[in-house]
Design a protein around this motif. Structure first.
Motif, PDB file in Angstrom:
ATOM      1  N   VAL A  75       0.891  -1.155   0.113  1.00  8.94           N
ATOM      2  CA  VAL A  75      -0.212  -0.140  -0.046  1.00  8.94           C
ATOM      3  C   VAL A  75       0.856   1.181   0.092  1.00  8.94           C
ATOM      4  O   VAL A  75       0.602   2.070  -0.601  1.00  8.94           O
ATOM      5  CB  VAL A  75      -0.855  -0.007   1.382  1.00  8.94           C
ATOM      6  N   LYS A  76       1.760   1.406   0.710  1.00  5.27           N
ATOM      7  CA  LYS A  76       2.938   2.345   0.852  1.00  5.27           C
ATOM      8  C   LYS A  76       3.663   2.587  -0.780  1.00  5.27           C
ATOM      9  O   LYS A  76       3.703   3.627  -1.072  1.00  5.27           O
ATOM     10  CB  LYS A  76       3.988   1.904   1.825  1.00  5.27           C
ATOM     11  N   ARG A  77       3.727   1.524  -1.431  1.00  5.31           N
ATOM     12  CA  ARG A  77       4.117   1.519  -2.841  1.00  5.31           C
ATOM     13  C   ARG A  77       3.248   2.296  -3.657  1.00  5.31           C
ATOM     14  O   ARG A  77       3.709   2.898  -4.553  1.00  5.31           O
ATOM     15  CB  ARG A  77       4.716   0.399  -3.238  1.00  5.31           C
ATOM     16  N   LEU A  78       2.044   1.779  -3.398  1.00  4.43           N
ATOM     17  CA  LEU A  78       0.938   2.113  -4.114  1.00  4.43           C
ATOM     18  C   LEU A  78       0.718   3.805  -4.082  1.00  4.43           C
ATOM     19  O   LEU A  78       0.711   4.591  -5.038  1.00  4.43           O
ATOM     20  CB  LEU A  78      -0.410   1.500  -3.990  1.00  4.43           C
ATOM     21  N   LEU A  79       0.707   4.144  -2.829  1.00  9.12           N
ATOM     22  CA  LEU A  79       0.588   5.612  -2.432  1.00  9.12           C
ATOM     23  C   LEU A  79       1.830   6.231  -3.290  1.00  9.12           C
ATOM     24  O   LEU A  79       1.495   7.272  -3.819  1.00  9.12           O
ATOM     25  CB  LEU A  79       1.102   5.997  -1.189  1.00  9.12           C
ATOM     26  N   HIS A  80       2.727   5.740  -3.221  1.00 10.97           N
ATOM     27  CA  HIS A  80       4.266   6.468  -3.896  1.00 10.97           C
ATOM     28  C   HIS A  80       3.767   6.591  -5.350  1.00 10.97           C
ATOM     29  O   HIS A  80       3.809   7.686  -6.172  1.00 10.97           O
ATOM     30  CB  HIS A  80       5.359   5.564  -3.759  1.00 10.97           C
ATOM     31  N   ILE A  92       5.031  14.651 -10.995  1.00  9.84           N
ATOM     32  CA  ILE A  92       5.800  14.790 -10.124  1.00  9.84           C
ATOM     33  C   ILE A  92       6.933  13.851 -10.293  1.00  9.84           C
ATOM     34  O   ILE A  92       8.059  14.299 -10.161  1.00  9.84           O
ATOM     35  CB  ILE A  92       4.989  14.411  -8.730  1.00  9.84           C
ATOM     36  N   GLU A  93       6.743  12.538 -11.000  1.00 12.73           N
ATOM     37  CA  GLU A  93       7.654  11.549 -11.084  1.00 12.73           C
ATOM     38  C   GLU A  93       8.770  11.949 -11.907  1.00 12.73           C
ATOM     39  O   GLU A  93       9.748  11.604 -12.207  1.00 12.73           O
ATOM     40  CB  GLU A  93       7.251  10.296 -11.422  1.00 12.73           C
ATOM     41  N   ASP A  94       8.269  13.033 -12.917  1.00 15.67           N
ATOM     42  CA  ASP A  94       9.342  13.613 -13.981  1.00 15.67           C
ATOM     43  C   ASP A  94      10.284  14.557 -13.486  1.00 15.67           C
ATOM     44  O   ASP A  94      11.155  14.954 -14.233  1.00 15.67           O
ATOM     45  CB  ASP A  94       8.609  13.773 -15.179  1.00 15.67           C
ATOM     46  N   ILE A  95       9.958  15.318 -12.298  1.00 16.84           N
ATOM     47  CA  ILE A  95      10.922  16.269 -11.975  1.00 16.84           C
ATOM     48  C   ILE A  95      12.064  15.729 -11.289  1.00 16.84           C
ATOM     49  O   ILE A  95      11.960  14.994 -10.186  1.00 16.84           O
ATOM     50  CB  ILE A  95      10.219  17.085 -10.768  1.00 16.84           C
ATOM     51  N   GLN A  96      13.199  15.929 -11.838  1.00 19.54           N
ATOM     52  CA  GLN A  96      14.447  15.393 -11.308  1.00 19.54           C
ATOM     53  C   GLN A  96      15.030  16.101 -10.028  1.00 19.54           C
ATOM     54  O   GLN A  96      15.657  15.446  -9.023  1.00 19.54           O
ATOM     55  CB  GLN A  96      15.377  15.180 -12.438  1.00 19.54           C
ATOM     56  N   VAL A  97      15.389  17.362 -10.323  1.00 14.62           N
ATOM     57  CA  VAL A  97      16.223  18.141  -9.294  1.00 14.62           C
ATOM     58  C   VAL A  97      15.272  19.459  -9.241  1.00 14.62           C
ATOM     59  O   VAL A  97      15.027  20.095 -10.395  1.00 14.62           O
ATOM     60  CB  VAL A  97      17.599  18.299  -9.672  1.00 14.62           C
ATOM     61  N   ILE A  98      15.504  20.186  -8.105  1.00 15.89           N
ATOM     62  CA  ILE A  98      14.903  21.405  -8.071  1.00 15.89           C
ATOM     63  C   ILE A  98      15.870  22.223  -7.370  1.00 15.89           C
ATOM     64  O   ILE A  98      16.586  21.459  -6.273  1.00 15.89           O
ATOM     65  CB  ILE A  98      13.414  21.680  -7.278  1.00 15.89           C
ATOM     66  N   ALA A 135       2.625  10.110  -9.958  1.00 12.30           N
ATOM     67  CA  ALA A 135       2.058  10.017 -11.241  1.00 12.30           C
ATOM     68  C   ALA A 135       1.048  11.577 -11.254  1.00 12.30           C
ATOM     69  O   ALA A 135       0.884  11.723 -12.539  1.00 12.30           O
ATOM     70  CB  ALA A 135       1.086   8.945 -11.700  1.00 12.30           C
ATOM     71  N   GLU A 136       0.837  11.897 -10.234  1.00 12.97           N
ATOM     72  CA  GLU A 136       0.038  13.110 -10.303  1.00 12.97           C
ATOM     73  C   GLU A 136       0.791  14.453 -10.959  1.00 12.97           C
ATOM     74  O   GLU A 136       1.917  14.359 -10.813  1.00 12.97           O
ATOM     75  CB  GLU A 136      -0.629  13.661  -8.897  1.00 12.97           C
ATOM     76  N   LYS A 137       0.053  15.362 -11.276  1.00 10.44           N
ATOM     77  CA  LYS A 137       0.693  16.377 -12.092  1.00 10.44           C
ATOM     78  C   LYS A 137       0.635  17.812 -11.207  1.00 10.44           C
ATOM     79  O   LYS A 137      -0.256  17.921 -10.354  1.00 10.44           O
ATOM     80  CB  LYS A 137       0.152  16.673 -13.521  1.00 10.44           C
ATOM     81  N   ILE A 138       1.500  18.755 -11.228  1.00 15.61           N
ATOM     82  CA  ILE A 138       1.481  19.850 -10.670  1.00 15.61           C
ATOM     83  C   ILE A 138       1.687  21.050 -11.621  1.00 15.61           C
ATOM     84  O   ILE A 138       1.914  20.659 -12.740  1.00 15.61           O
ATOM     85  CB  ILE A 138       2.629  19.945  -9.480  1.00 15.61           C
TER      86      ILE A 138
END
Length: 252
Positions: free
Chosen positions: A129-134, A156-162, A139-142
């Motif tokens: 379930v924790k992995r599913l949450l991740h 979110i998963e495509d952002i590498q560094v800020i 996969a959500e977008k901002i």
């Protein structure tokens, strides 16, 4: 809202799985629904009308085995997350063509009494379930504010560094040019998934999914594209703890 289904021919395990899955999702504040099915046929009739986001699927069932059901699932949707439930570890290796997300053993490795088996299964369900949450959060977008009132929506998963750049934050995005947004780094970090991103320096945050190697003696992180970023000494312990937790939950 995440729609979850459980398909298992054992009433005892159906009840156990539903209780544990729903309990873990509630614990991690995941809005969800859970439906249970005792046959692959009943599940597929329901799934075809409105595909589930996640299915916990018993491999050994009398009417249709889990692999046959999984094949039908993939004909309907390649986005449904399949999690196999099994008493036989050897069957796991036959399941890879269906791109399973995880496996839930019904029996503990010690093959102990049923109470211990349930405790073991409960721990595995919570880990899953924790992995599913991740997965779903990543996969959500901002929306990033761009000039002239426009927004750029990125996963979110495509952002590498800020990193900070004066009064701006620079977002290094996979397969995209760097984007600068006028804001503070603290605000940017608070918007991102804390199970995925770690603050490594007062001016940097890193997506741990892009980390290739960490050299704690040299305070250097090597990213998968070959670039390197520096860990500040004040953030070393936090980085180490966050990355260990990341690997424990999401590293495979």
């Amino acid at each position: 809202m995440i729609s979850v289904s459980i398909c298992d021919d054992s009433r005892i395990f159906l009840e156990k799985l539903q209780k544990e899955i729903s309990g873990s999702m509630t614990k991690y504040r995941i809005r969800h629904t859970v439906e249970s099915f005792s046959t692959g046929k009943d599940f597929l009739e329901r799934h075809k009308s409105a595909p589930f986001d996640v299915v916990f699927l018993d491999i050994k069932m009398p009417d249709m085995n889990g692999f046959q059901v999984a094949e039908k699932i993939r004909e309907v949707s390649d986005k449904t997350v399949i999690i196999f439930v099994t008493t036989e570890d050897a069957l796991v290796y036959d399941s890879f063509s269906f791109q399973p997300f995880d496996f839930i053993p019904k029996l503990s490795p010690e093959k102990s009494d049923s109470g211990s088996d349930y405790d073991f299964m409960s721990r595995r369900i919570e880990r899953t379930v924790k992995r599913l949450l991740h997965r779903f959060m990543a996969a959500e977008k901002i929306g990033l504010d761009m000039p002239y009132g426009e927004k750029l929506y990125v996963k979110i998963e495509d952002i590498q560094v800020i990193k900070t750049a004066g009064n701006y934050v620079e977002y290094s995005i996979k397969d995209h040019e760097t984007v600068k947004v006028r804001r503070k780094l603290d605000e940017a970090m608070n918007e991102l998934d804390a199970t995925l991103f770690v603050r490594i320096h007062k001016s940097y945050g890193v997506n741990m999914g892009f980390i290739k190697k960490i050299d704690y003696s040299q305070l250097l992180i090597t990213l998968k594209d070959g670039s390197m970023v520096t860990i500040s000494r004040t953030h070393k312990k936090d980085v180490e703890a966050a990355y260990i937790e990341y690997l424990r939950n999401f590293g495979g």
